[in-house]
Design a protein around this motif. Structure first.
Motif, mmCIF file in Angstrom:
data_model
loop_
_atom_site.group_PDB
_atom_site.id
_atom_site.type_symbol
_atom_site.label_atom_id
_atom_site.label_comp_id
_atom_site.label_asym_id
_atom_site.label_seq_id
_atom_site.Cartn_x
_atom_site.Cartn_y
_atom_site.Cartn_z
ATOM 1 N N ALA A 1 89.612 45.007 103.999
ATOM 2 C CA ALA A 1 89.519 45.158 105.452
ATOM 3 C C ALA A 1 88.245 45.927 105.801
ATOM 4 C CB ALA A 1 90.746 45.895 105.988
ATOM 5 N N ALA A 2 87.371 45.280 106.554
ATOM 6 C CA ALA A 2 86.088 45.886 106.915
ATOM 7 C C ALA A 2 86.228 46.720 108.181
ATOM 8 C CB ALA A 2 85.035 44.804 107.113
ATOM 9 N N TRP A 3 85.316 47.678 108.334
ATOM 10 C CA TRP A 3 85.259 48.440 109.585
ATOM 11 C C TRP A 3 85.078 47.473 110.754
ATOM 12 C CZ3 TRP A 3 81.117 52.738 108.218
ATOM 13 C CH2 TRP A 3 81.674 53.638 107.283
ATOM 14 N N ASP A 4 85.735 47.762 111.866
ATOM 15 C CA ASP A 4 85.549 46.909 113.047
ATOM 16 C C ASP A 4 84.192 47.128 113.693
ATOM 17 O OD1 ASP A 4 86.053 49.436 114.071
ATOM 18 O OD2 ASP A 4 87.759 48.806 115.310
ATOM 19 N N THR A 5 83.568 48.280 113.422
ATOM 20 C CA THR A 5 82.205 48.552 113.856
ATOM 21 C C THR A 5 81.717 49.811 113.148
ATOM 22 O OG1 THR A 5 80.717 48.726 115.768
ATOM 23 C CG2 THR A 5 82.758 50.018 115.847
ATOM 24 N N TYR A 6 80.437 50.100 113.300
ATOM 25 C CA TYR A 6 79.873 51.336 112.767
ATOM 26 C C TYR A 6 79.889 52.382 113.869
ATOM 27 C CZ TYR A 6 78.067 48.775 108.706
ATOM 28 O OH TYR A 6 77.956 48.028 107.552
ATOM 29 N N THR A 7 80.335 53.587 113.531
ATOM 30 C CA THR A 7 80.347 54.683 114.490
ATOM 31 C C THR A 7 79.585 55.874 113.915
ATOM 32 O OG1 THR A 7 82.382 55.681 113.606
ATOM 33 C CG2 THR A 7 82.628 53.966 115.307
#
Length: 210
Positions: free
Chosen positions: A79-85
């Motif tokens: 499961a990949a990050w939904d976005t970079y924060t």
């Protein structure tokens, strides 16, 4: 070369026998995943290792009813990050500084570059980038399993949003992108087991630029 022999042996098993894989070997696959290279060393994904049969039974219908989902020993979901924060990027840079025991000016400048770049990008674009990093680790998991004499079946044939809901990934800021059932082939019931491996000839695959 032993690794190449193992890669020639492996195939995408379509039937597994449910036999449990020793935890020691699963741990080795997990470590291979952890050691995989990723862009900027951010490791923008998490891996869910599922042995709970009820959870596997819930996933199977949204994975095109593929038997490996329930008949494997361990089901890996990447499961990949939904976005970079900023928080996610800073965590990895702070962890690097903690483990190495010092701060590097060039490294800190690079942190600022990423902070100015990734969090401002479209979330879908960031997810696709993160998913590609997960695939690098996914490939390492396949190779590690083969090296250990274990079967592992790459799977994109599933409904990501449904798997996300089953595993509660949205709340964690994650999106499933690929799955890997790991176990032992059921040779008597697998139509694919004795078929020759087919790959393009190297002349059609490799282009040399001398």
């Amino acid at each position: 070369m032993e690794l190449l022999d193992k890669l020639k042996w492996r195939y995408a098993a379509k039937a597994m026998n449910g036999q449990e894989v020793p935890q020691e070997q699963i741990d080795q696959i997990i470590e291979a995943i952890s050691l995989s290279p990723t862009s900027s060393g951010l490791q923008p994904f998490e891996v869910f290792v599922i042995t709970n049969q009820e959870v596997k039974e819930k996933i199977r219908p949204v994975a095109w009813n593929q038997a490996m989902v329930t008949d494997c020993s361990h089901l890996f979901v990447f499961a990949a990050w939904d976005t970079y924060t900023e928080e996610r990027i800073n965590y990895m840079f702070d962890l690097t500084n903690e483990i190495r025991g010092f701060k590097n000016e060039g490294w800190e400048n690079y942190r600022q570059q990423l902070l100015k770049f990734y969090p401002q990008r479209d979330a879908e674009l960031n997810f696709q980038h993160a998913a590609r990093q997960a695939y690098i680790a996914f490939t390492n998991a396949i190779n590690a399993a083969a090296f250990l004499g274990l079967d592992a079946t790459p799977m994109e044939g599933f409904e990501p949003e449904a798997v996300d809901e089953i595993l509660g990934l949205k709340e964690k800021g994650l999106r499933s992108c690929v799955m890997l059932p790991v176990g032992y082939r059921d040779a008597e019931n697998d139509w694919l087991v004795n078929l020759k491996k087919v790959r393009k000839p190297l002349t059609k695959l490799v282009n040399k630029v001398d």
